[in-house]
Write an enzyme that holds these catalytic residues in place. Structure first.
Site, PDB file in Angstrom:
ATOM      1  N   SER A   1     103.892 -52.556  -4.848  1.00 24.07           N
ATOM      2  CA  SER A   1     102.595 -52.870  -4.264  1.00 24.07           C
ATOM      3  C   SER A   1     101.490 -52.716  -5.307  1.00 24.07           C
ATOM      4  O   SER A   1     101.444 -53.473  -6.267  1.00 24.07           O
ATOM      5  CB  SER A   1     102.359 -52.009  -3.032  1.00 24.07           C
ATOM      6  OG  SER A   1     101.557 -52.711  -2.092  1.00 24.07           O
TER       7      SER A   1
ATOM      8  N   LYS B   1      80.597 -53.818  10.940  1.00 20.97           N
ATOM      9  CA  LYS B   1      80.547 -52.571  10.172  1.00 20.97           C
ATOM     10  C   LYS B   1      81.734 -51.686  10.508  1.00 20.97           C
ATOM     11  O   LYS B   1      82.276 -50.989   9.661  1.00 20.97           O
ATOM     12  CB  LYS B   1      79.231 -51.828  10.462  1.00 20.97           C
ATOM     13  CG  LYS B   1      79.103 -50.496   9.725  1.00 20.97           C
ATOM     14  CD  LYS B   1      79.142 -50.699   8.219  1.00 20.97           C
ATOM     15  CE  LYS B   1      79.021 -49.365   7.482  1.00 20.97           C
ATOM     16  NZ  LYS B   1      79.126 -49.543   6.027  1.00 20.97           N
TER      17      LYS B   1
END
Length: 359
Positions: free
Chosen positions: A175, A227
């Site tokens: 990864s 947000k």
């Protein structure tokens, strides 16, 4: 009898308290002394690997060779040194060998070693010559997106300046670790090193039903529609889940594009499934270029190059260590409320239960 045992227990507790207090004082004094002697701060360590290997061989020869063989070897070594000095005086010595700079990156989920890596790269870029090369011994199962993005960018600085970059994987570069590795001109891995995992993962628990059951309210106020999408304490909606998944897909697209740009021959759709493979499998898929351990790579390198291992060290005083620890604890507590990276998508997910069996 009970009173005796109680008194004895109190005595042990007092004794233990005094011992702990004395240890704390000794540690504090030792740190003060160390700081006063200048043993804290930053420094760059450089080790000559050629000399290290040579010394190791000589130590082993001392035990393996008899006196006659050892004298012959010593005579040969002195003759070679004398010939080299004589040739150097005449200006006929061998041309200087190109150098190989060796860096180590042992990555955690936050890629916290990136601070040292950027200093090491900045140092070697100031002295490297056109024929020099850089080897990065990389071990990482991945971690936070922006942290590993910065780490990969540090390695790209080397390649962008035209120096050959080799990444060696002995155990794992998955990864975020593979995001770093793919920058290299050549990726070398041990036969059973874990490689790949080109994917993104994010997870969090949700305590809303538990809180609601106990009549506990949690208020969350935001400015900006997105947000905050998923939360740990509020009631998550399908719309929030869809937005969160969209963000993961966007990161995955960026990840795939980055790998493709750096390894153009790689069939990215075949390997960008989040799976990881062992070294020999990764070679067949084009994720790596060669099967070899870093140990053998260095043994080969010292024959043709001067090899130098570089480490940037930071020794902090006790006060700085305490402040750093408290700061990390505080930031962990606040991460879910104001940090723009609070959703903590990670280039990680190295799950032992999903390791591919040998084929």
């Amino acid at each position: 009898m009970q009173d005796l045992l109680l008194q004895y227990g109190l005595f042990l507790a007092k004794t233990l308290t005094w011992i702990v207090a004395i240890i704390v004082v000794v540690v504090l004094v030792a740190n003060v002394v160390r700081e006063s002697r200048g043993q804290v701060g930053e420094r760059l360590e450089v080790k000559h690997i050629n000399e290290r290997y040579k010394d190791m061989a000589e130590v082993l020869n001392l035990d393996l060779l008899d006196d006659a063989e050892h004298k012959a070897l010593e005579k040969q070594r002195k003759a070679e040194e004398k010939a080299e000095k004589k040739a150097a005086k005449k200006g006929e010595g061998p041309a200087p060998k190109p150098r190989l700079f060796v860096l180590d990156f042992d990555g955690d989920i936050e890629a916290s070693q990136v601070g040292a890596l950027r200093e090491e790269v900045s140092a070697l870029l100031q002295v490297a010559k056109p024929d020099d090369a850089v080897l990065v011994r990389l071990e990482s199962g991945g971690g936070i997106v922006h942290s590993y993005g910065l780490a990969a960018s540090q390695l790209k600085r080397i390649r962008d300046r035209g120096y050959r970059l080799i990444v060696s994987i002995d155990k794992v570069a998955a990864s975020g670790g593979y995001m770093m590795a793919c920058v290299a001109d050549e990726i070398v891995a041990a036969p059973f090193a874990v490689v790949g995992s080109i994917g993104v993962v994010a997870q969090m628990p949700n305590f809303h039903r538990l809180l609601d059951k106990n009549a506990i309210d949690v208020e969350l106020h935001t400015a900006g529609e997105y947000k905050r999408t998923l939360t740990m304490f509020g009631e998550n909606t399908d719309a929030a889940r869809a937005k969160f998944k969209q963000e993961l897909d966007e990161i995955h697209t960026l990840f795939k594009a980055f790998v493709s740009d750096n390894r153009k021959s790689l069939a990215i759709d075949r390997v960008a499934t989040g799976e990881h493979w062992y070294g020999t499998q990764a070679l067949a898929l084009g994720l790596i270029d060669r099967i070899q351990t870093s140990d053998d790579l260095l043994l080969d390198a010292v024959k043709a190059r001067e090899v130098y291992e570089i480490h940037f060290r930071v020794k902090r005083g006790l006060r700085e260590q305490l402040i750093g620890t408290l700061t990390r604890i505080a930031s962990m507590g606040l991460r879910g409320s104001w940090n723009p990276a609070a959703r903590v998508q990670t280039l990680s997910g190295l799950d032992a239960s999903r390791l591919n069996p040998p084929q």
